[in-house]
Write a protein that holds these residues in place. Sequence first.
Motif, PDB file in Angstrom:
ATOM      1  N   LEU A  20       0.779  -1.021   0.066  1.00  0.00           N
ATOM      2  CA  LEU A  20      -0.139  -0.094  -0.054  1.00  0.00           C
ATOM      3  C   LEU A  20       0.791   1.504   0.111  1.00  0.00           C
ATOM      4  N   SER A  21       0.287   2.234  -0.688  1.00  0.00           N
ATOM      5  CA  SER A  21       1.128   3.435  -0.855  1.00  0.00           C
ATOM      6  C   SER A  21      -0.046   4.683  -0.350  1.00  0.00           C
ATOM      7  N   CYS A  22       0.446   5.745   0.090  1.00  0.00           N
ATOM      8  CA  CYS A  22       0.022   6.902   0.729  1.00  0.00           C
ATOM      9  C   CYS A  22       0.644   8.287   0.061  1.00  0.00           C
ATOM     10  N   ALA A  23       0.177   8.909  -0.555  1.00  0.00           N
ATOM     11  CA  ALA A  23       0.725  10.059  -1.062  1.00  0.00           C
ATOM     12  C   ALA A  23       0.064  11.200  -0.357  1.00  0.00           C
ATOM     13  N   ALA A  24       0.952  12.098   0.209  1.00  0.00           N
ATOM     14  CA  ALA A  24       0.615  13.271   0.958  1.00  0.00           C
ATOM     15  C   ALA A  24       0.648  14.568   0.457  1.00  0.00           C
ATOM     16  N   SER A  25       0.068  15.440   1.009  1.00  0.00           N
ATOM     17  CA  SER A  25       0.420  16.942   0.205  1.00  0.00           C
ATOM     18  C   SER A  25      -0.348  17.901   1.578  1.00  0.00           C
ATOM     19  N   GLY A  26       0.171  19.136   1.372  1.00  0.00           N
ATOM     20  CA  GLY A  26      -0.567  20.061   2.275  1.00  0.00           C
ATOM     21  C   GLY A  26       0.187  20.450   3.426  1.00  0.00           C
ATOM     22  N   ARG A  27       0.901  19.566   4.215  1.00  0.00           N
ATOM     23  CA  ARG A  27       1.942  19.873   5.357  1.00  0.00           C
ATOM     24  C   ARG A  27       3.130  19.475   4.738  1.00  0.00           C
ATOM     25  N   THR A  28       4.163  20.051   5.618  1.00  0.00           N
ATOM     26  CA  THR A  28       5.489  19.557   5.533  1.00  0.00           C
ATOM     27  C   THR A  28       5.748  17.907   6.090  1.00  0.00           C
ATOM     28  N   PHE A  29       5.642  17.350   5.107  1.00  0.00           N
ATOM     29  CA  PHE A  29       5.444  15.816   5.472  1.00  0.00           C
ATOM     30  C   PHE A  29       6.326  15.293   6.373  1.00  0.00           C
ATOM     31  N   SER A  30       7.657  15.610   6.023  1.00  0.00           N
ATOM     32  CA  SER A  30       8.833  15.078   7.220  1.00  0.00           C
ATOM     33  C   SER A  30       8.831  15.678   8.468  1.00  0.00           C
ATOM     34  N   SER A  31       7.622  16.500   8.966  1.00  0.00           N
ATOM     35  CA  SER A  31       7.506  17.052  10.340  1.00  0.00           C
ATOM     36  C   SER A  31       6.413  16.075  11.066  1.00  0.00           C
ATOM     37  N   TYR A  32       5.687  15.265  10.502  1.00  0.00           N
ATOM     38  CA  TYR A  32       4.662  14.556  11.077  1.00  0.00           C
ATOM     39  C   TYR A  32       4.582  13.075  11.225  1.00  0.00           C
ATOM     40  N   SER A  33       4.322  12.338  12.167  1.00  0.00           N
ATOM     41  CA  SER A  33       4.012  10.984  12.338  1.00  0.00           C
ATOM     42  C   SER A  33       3.034  10.641  11.464  1.00  0.00           C
ATOM     43  N   MET A  34       3.347   9.532  10.673  1.00  0.00           N
ATOM     44  CA  MET A  34       2.260   8.892  10.039  1.00  0.00           C
ATOM     45  C   MET A  34       1.837   7.402  10.252  1.00  0.00           C
ATOM     46  N   ALA A  35       0.635   6.925  10.033  1.00  0.00           N
ATOM     47  CA  ALA A  35      -0.010   5.761  10.492  1.00  0.00           C
ATOM     48  C   ALA A  35      -0.655   4.894   9.714  1.00  0.00           C
ATOM     49  N   TRP A  36      -0.921   3.700   9.688  1.00  0.00           N
ATOM     50  CA  TRP A  36      -1.779   2.871   8.879  1.00  0.00           C
ATOM     51  C   TRP A  36      -2.766   2.291  10.102  1.00  0.00           C
ATOM     52  N   PHE A  37      -4.027   2.397   9.589  1.00  0.00           N
ATOM     53  CA  PHE A  37      -5.351   1.756  10.479  1.00  0.00           C
ATOM     54  C   PHE A  37      -6.081   1.042   9.482  1.00  0.00           C
TER      55      PHE A  37
END
Length: 125
Positions: A20-37
Amino acid sequence: QVQLVESGGGLVQAGGSLRLSCAASGRTFSSYSMAWFRQVPGKEREFVAAISWSGSNTYLSDAVKGRFTISRDNTKNTLSLQMNSLKPEDTAVYYCAQAADWKSWAISHALYAYWGQGTQVTVSS
């Protein structure tokens, strides 16, 4: 405005793999934890895996530990979930999520403010 777009779901036989992939936009990606639920109809949303903003820390639920791997590419603003040895009980809609707070480590869904639309994963027996 934060946007998270998942891809890579599908139908696979038990024992197979999906990524699975998730493409992110809108905030500085490298500054936020990410998760899968993940979520099955009629059940609560379940934590699968989390990764810290730098990628140096990861945490996986007992249900997927040893089979799934979470990773991120901060140069491409993408989050991934490699799923191996899939089981029928892994069938669910999988959601990508971004933590609410800057550089905070988060596992609880309550600490995640932004969610993708979800991608269906179906594992047949």
